[in-house]
Write a protein that holds these residues in place. Structure first.
Motif, PDB file in Angstrom:
ATOM      1  N   LEU A  32      37.431   6.626   9.092  1.00 36.26           N
ATOM      2  CA  LEU A  32      36.817   5.719  10.073  1.00 36.26           C
ATOM      3  C   LEU A  32      37.444   4.330   9.989  1.00 36.26           C
ATOM      4  N   GLU A  35      40.722   4.443  11.701  1.00 37.62           N
ATOM      5  CA  GLU A  35      40.567   4.578  13.152  1.00 37.62           C
ATOM      6  C   GLU A  35      40.215   3.246  13.820  1.00 37.62           C
ATOM      7  N   VAL A  36      39.305   2.483  13.189  1.00 35.33           N
ATOM      8  CA  VAL A  36      38.909   1.195  13.800  1.00 35.33           C
ATOM      9  C   VAL A  36      39.781   0.050  13.306  1.00 35.33           C
ATOM     10  N   GLN A 227      39.558  -1.835  16.575  1.00 33.91           N
ATOM     11  CA  GLN A 227      39.725  -0.814  17.604  1.00 33.91           C
ATOM     12  C   GLN A 227      38.346  -0.271  18.023  1.00 33.91           C
ATOM     13  N   PRO A 229      35.199   2.140  18.460  1.00 36.28           N
ATOM     14  CA  PRO A 229      34.734   3.239  17.604  1.00 36.28           C
ATOM     15  C   PRO A 229      35.198   4.586  18.152  1.00 36.28           C
ATOM     16  N   PRO A 230      35.646   5.493  17.267  1.00 39.78           N
ATOM     17  CA  PRO A 230      36.143   6.796  17.727  1.00 39.78           C
ATOM     18  C   PRO A 230      35.016   7.667  18.275  1.00 39.78           C
ATOM     19  N   ALA A 231      35.388   8.675  19.041  1.00 41.64           N
ATOM     20  CA  ALA A 231      34.391   9.531  19.682  1.00 41.64           C
ATOM     21  C   ALA A 231      33.961  10.704  18.803  1.00 41.64           C
ATOM     22  N   GLU A 232      34.730  11.037  17.757  1.00 44.04           N
ATOM     23  CA  GLU A 232      34.406  12.208  16.943  1.00 44.04           C
ATOM     24  C   GLU A 232      33.100  11.994  16.181  1.00 44.04           C
ATOM     25  N   LEU A 235      32.809  11.446  12.143  1.00 47.20           N
ATOM     26  CA  LEU A 235      33.192  10.191  11.500  1.00 47.20           C
ATOM     27  C   LEU A 235      31.998   9.271  11.253  1.00 47.20           C
TER      28      LEU A 235
END
Length: 312
Positions: A32, A35-36, A227, A229-232, A235
């Protein structure tokens, strides 16, 4: 009033489970953070999820509601000191360090840094009686267990590890291990005072979320926006895992002492870390022989530290 003790194998099994959950959380929060592009923001997201879980769960449990009333009354009346409310600040350090380092170093190398800090501080806290179990004698078995846990750290640093990973990335996990030992003792003391481990866990998440909100604000001001927050969905499981192991730790530390809980946790962390890093390797991780040797030595550290018989 005599306190009923958990059998040592059962309490140790709980400590091992804490370690497994911590290792999985480290990889989730590490990814995570990548990703961010901000480990502190990733830690804030993780803690916020855990706090949300507690806010939903506590009203549904009568003992937790009573514990929350005792907490509020104790804080207002001064019977619960301010330092007992700060265990979550060390939890904030844990998830931030996971977000900054674990996605780069791998979980195994992150874990051995934690081992060193947790083992040394656990010995000290038990000796001075800071944890809810009171003063725990520094027996030869406990000292040897701590020494073997530190030997696992030495194994992890052999070979080319230091040339591929900067020293500060290993010092951060060491500080995290120091904080984890103090957090477990503090949350255990608070759980005793309010007669509710889940209420102590709530306080830990409140303190950690506030600390991480402030730290994330400073980080964003210095580094700019992270970035999106991811969609998965997976995480965001770090917060659920944090809720589970902090609650379990607040309960069992009174039965194990700080050091033994830490050693059991180390065993779970290292074993799970090896599995995770073998399935999902990173560039800076230790070699396979180091991973195997670390686990063997960690198992030995727990075996020699487990009490052979229970006094009283």
């Amino acid at each position: 009033m005599e306190k009923r003790s958990l059998p040592a194998p059962l309490a140790l099994g709980g400590a091992v489970a804490i370690g497994v959950m911590t290792a999985v959380q480290a990889r989730v929060n590490g990814v995570l953070g990548v990703e961010v592009d901000n480990g502190i923001v990733a830690g804030f997201i993780s803690f916020s999820v855990g706090l949300l879980v507690l806010v939903v769960v506590i009203p549904c449990i009568p003992s937790a509601r009573r514990g929350a009333v005792r907490l509020w009354t104790g804080v207002r009346g001064g019977t619960i000191p301010f330092w007992m409310l700060l265990g979550g600040a060390c939890g904030a350090l844990t998830v931030s360090t996971q977000g900054i380092t674990a996605g780069v170093l791998g979980v195994s190398l992150f874990t051995v840094g934690v081992v060193a800090g947790q083992t040394l501080h656990g010995l000290v806290l038990d000796r001075i009686g800071f944890g809810p179990a009171g003063v725990v004698a520094v027996t030869p078995g406990r000292v040897l267990g701590g020494a073997l846990a530190l030997a696992a750290v030495g194994i992890s640093l052999s070979g080319d590890v230091l040339s591929t990973a900067p020293l500060w990335m290993l010092l951060l996990p060491f500080a995290t291990g120091v904080g984890i030992a103090w957090q477990a003792a503090t949350n255990g003391r608070l759980a005793q005072r309010v007669q509710s481990p889940i209420t102590a866990t709530l306080m830990s998440f409140i303190a950690g979320t506030v600390a991480l909100a402030l730290a994330a604000g400073v980080s964003i001001a210095v580094r700019g926006m992270p970035q999106p927050p991811p969609a998965e969905p997976w995480l965001y499981l770090g917060g659920f895992l944090g809720f589970a192991y902090i609650l379990l730790g607040a309960f069992i530390v009174a039965h194990t002492g700080v050091l033994l809980m830490g050693l059991g946790s180390v065993l779970g962390q290292l074993t799970a870390s090896v599995v995770i890093d073998l399935i999902w390797p990173v560039e800076a991780g230790p070699a396979l022989w180091q991973l195997a040797a670390m686990v063997i030595v960690a198992v030995g550290s727990v075996v020699v530290a487990v009490p052979r018989r229970r006094a009283r």
